[in-house]
Design an enzyme around this catalytic site. Structure first.
Site, mmCIF file in Angstrom:
data_model
loop_
_atom_site.group_PDB
_atom_site.id
_atom_site.type_symbol
_atom_site.label_atom_id
_atom_site.label_comp_id
_atom_site.label_asym_id
_atom_site.label_seq_id
_atom_site.Cartn_x
_atom_site.Cartn_y
_atom_site.Cartn_z
ATOM 1 C CG ASP A 166 34.195 -20.006 8.862
ATOM 2 O OD1 ASP A 166 35.388 -19.720 9.077
ATOM 3 O OD2 ASP A 166 33.248 -19.506 9.492
ATOM 4 N N GLY A 185 -21.461 14.412 1.215
ATOM 5 C CA GLY A 185 -20.725 14.731 2.432
ATOM 6 C C GLY A 185 -19.285 14.287 2.323
ATOM 7 C CG PHE A 194 -15.262 9.340 3.725
ATOM 8 C CD1 PHE A 194 -13.947 9.664 3.967
ATOM 9 C CD2 PHE A 194 -15.575 8.641 2.554
ATOM 10 C CE1 PHE A 194 -12.947 9.315 3.074
ATOM 11 C CE2 PHE A 194 -14.578 8.293 1.647
ATOM 12 C CZ PHE A 194 -13.252 8.638 1.912
#
Ligand SMILES: O=c1[nH]cc([C@@H]2O[C@H](COP(=O)(O)OP(=O)(O)OP(=O)(O)O)[C@@H](O)[C@H]2O)c(=O)[nH]1
Length: 589
Positions: free
Chosen positions: A88, A481, A483
């Site tokens: 091709d 805590g 984050f």
């Protein structure tokens, strides 16, 4: 003539040219090849968008043309060819693929896009070797390659263009011109094989035949070969000999598939033995037989026997045969180091987490994939909004199990992460989401001048003292805590170990923004994660883990460093530690 012996290798074979192109026929006839012509019925309609490069499209079309003829002939022509050749030819310019024009306007469009420019002509070629088997089935071995030639057109005036189009020559030719005839007048130069432009790269074809018949890949050779030939500075030719579709049953392949299919059984056997404390028992009382183990773990003798034998086959236990008596069992070195719950590098906590949390999630993997959502509700009977809140603020048992899992991973990986970089310039560190402090202790052990604050949810900090080492290190402290919400403790090095993969980019940005705000220039940020390969093809540990993750995702080192860069962190070093986790040290600029 040098190439003739190659062509002569095909004498006596039924060679078929799967092409209606008169040019291909002429090129091959002139080379002395004897063949039949059976034009292919394959419609050239492959989706060009599916191919990464234009030559791949040409090669695939050539393959389909040749295979269509190779498959049709035994039925329609009642004979099986030995070799089928398909080709091709395409032209590429400005990212477009040009094939044969459909009408004069299409020819005008093509030729005007080529005017005054260099373009490439690719011809893909496929050679199908047909092997007839005793049961009349046919095996096809496919060899394909392509050739590129560069062609430059002169500037074409409108008059020239239309005169050429009206000659009728462009209509059955790729790119709308025939270099071998009137079209030759349009061409300023050709770099590469001229016959390739005409439709068939004869020289490359002969070299390929030489490879097939005189060198590595005989027609019965099932191995693949790949040869790259570079002709000159202007273009490169690639030859790729591919194996035929592998129809043989290879034991090695079968073993690979079986190992994958059985993988879950092995995991579950390990989880069960761990859950039933078999490794702890055989550590304190080695050499028990199955009945004795069964009695201790309060299980059936038959089931225990099967479990112990399975563990032996997995390399977790050793069995010792005794004459006329039942075999006795003891831990292997692997089990001693990682599976007993009191081993320094025990993974017992993580195994329990896998068994109780990951396993139920994986049993709903199909739904997870279909829905793209967390399967918490199906697995545990309630909706999960945040895995950490669930884990930590659920029952005490779930919380402890989760912390145990994190603790055991941190102990196994901690040293590799803590020693990945020279951190001597940092005096204070903050391990965000540092859980039991196992990682923090590894950092203070490795860096005598460093103090580490572990920052984690209140529910975690409250329980963390259960995990403290016997020899407490007062350079490790704990602050409670969240984050995402609370102010971060001040430090000159922040550590995020196994945190970022749990969150989507939006949340990662929130966290990184908070860390960036807490940092002064020169502060460090050390992240530790499984870094996916840049093509995301490995490691499978990371990719498999992603299957049960809720919101987060696994990323490559580059993906992490881009996220970090957007908050002013420059990735200074990346270390692949060979342990569970890799590490990256970034500096705030
Ligand atoms: O300079 C030239 N460039 C191209 C050609 C001819 O163009 C066609 C290309 O088309 P394709 O590869 O699809 O082949 P077909 O002709 O359709 O035949 P198949 O049956 O093999 O599909 C080709 O014929 C080239 O020779 C040319 O002549 N000069």
């Amino acid at each position: 003539m040098v190439l003739n012996p190659v062509i002569s290798k095909l004498s006596g074979k039924l060679v078929v040219l799967a092409s209606a192109s008169p040019r291909r026929l002429e090129i091959l006839r002139n080379a002395g090849l004897r063949f039949e012509v059976v034009p292919s019925w394959f419609k050239e309609t492959l989706d060009k968008g599916l191919f990464k490069a234009p030559h791949e499209y040409a090669v695939e079309t050539a393959k389909q043309k040749a295979l269509e003829v190779a498959r049709r002939m035994p039925f329609k022509h009642l004979k099986t060819p030995d070799i089928v050749i398909g080709a091709d030819t395409i032209v590429t310019v400005d990212g477009m693929i040009l094939e044969k024009p459909v009408d004069k306007h299409d020819a005008y469009r093509m030729l005007s896009s080529l005017s005054g420019k260099e373009h490439s002509v690719f011809t893909g070629v496929a050679i199908v070797l047909c092997h007839e088997k005793e049961n009349e089935e046919v095996d096809y071995q496919l060899i394909d390659f392509y050739e590129e030639t560069k062609v430059k057109f002169a500037d074409l005036s409108e008059d020239m263009l239309w005169e050429y189009i009206n000659s009728g020559e462009p209509m059955d030719k790729a790119g709308g011109y025939g270099i071998q005839a009137l079209g030759g007048m349009l061409v300023e130069y050709v770099h590469g094989d001229f016959l390739n432009v005409v439709g068939f790269p004869l020289n490359h074809f002969c070299k390929q035949l030489d490879l097939i018949y005189n060198h590595c890949a005989s027609s019965s050779d099932q191995e693949s070969a790949s040869v790259h030939v570079s002709h000159n500075g202007t273009h490169t030719t690639s030859i790729t000999t591919q194996p035929p579709p592998n129809l043989e049953l290879k034991n090695q392949d079968l073993q690979q598939i079986t190992a994958l299919m059985d993988g879950f059984k092995a995991s579950k056997a390990l989880f069960t033995a761990s859950e039933l404390c078999v490794f702890d028992l055989l550590h304190s009382r080695p050499r028990l037989d199955a009945a004795q183990v069964a009695q201790e773990i309060k299980a059936s003798v038959k089931g225990t026997e099967c479990l112990l034998e399975a563990c032996v086959s997995l390399g977790l236990l050793k069995s010792k045969e005794r004459t006329l008596q039942k075999p006795v069992y003891e831990n292997t070195d692997l089990a001693m180091r990682f599976l007993r719950s009191d081993a320094p590098f025990s993974l017992h906590g993580y195994i329990q987490h896998c068994n109780n949390t990951i396993w139920p999630l994986f049993s709903h993997l199909e739904s997870a994939v279909r829905e793209g959502t967390n399967q918490h509700e199906k697995a545990f009977g309630k909706i999960s909004k945040d895995v950490f809140q669930d884990a930590y603020y659920n029952s005490q048992e779930v919380k402890l199990r989760f912390m145990n899992a994190m603790h055991s991973i941190a102990k196994v990986t901690g040293k590799a992460v803590a020693t990945a970089f020279d951190l001597s310039r940092y005096k204070t560190a903050c391990d965000l989401g540092g859980c039991t402090g196992a990682m923090a202790y590894e950092f203070t052990k490795a860096h005598p001048g460093l103090s580490v604050t572990v920052f984690d949810l209140p529910a975690v900090v409250e329980m963390s003292e259960h995990f403290h080492p016997l020899q407490k290190d007062n350079r490790v402290s704990f602050v409670a805590g969240d984050f995402f919400k609370d102010e971060l403790p001040k430090a000159d090095l922040y550590i995020l170990a196994r945190i970022l993969h749990d969150w989507p980019d939006e949340k990662v940005h929130i966290l990184l923004r908070k860390i960036a705000d807490a940092c002064t220039p020169g502060c460090g940020l050390l992240i530790s994660e499984i870094f996916l390969d840049e093509d995301r093809g490995a490691p499978s540990r990371g990719l498999l883990q992603a299957l049960s993750m809720s919101e987060g995702k696994q990323r490559s080192a580059t993906e992490y460093s881009l996220l970090l860069k957007s908050h002013g962190f420059i990735a200074a070093h990346v270390r692949h530690t060979d342990n569970f986790l890799d590490a990256m040290l970034c500096i705030k600029v």
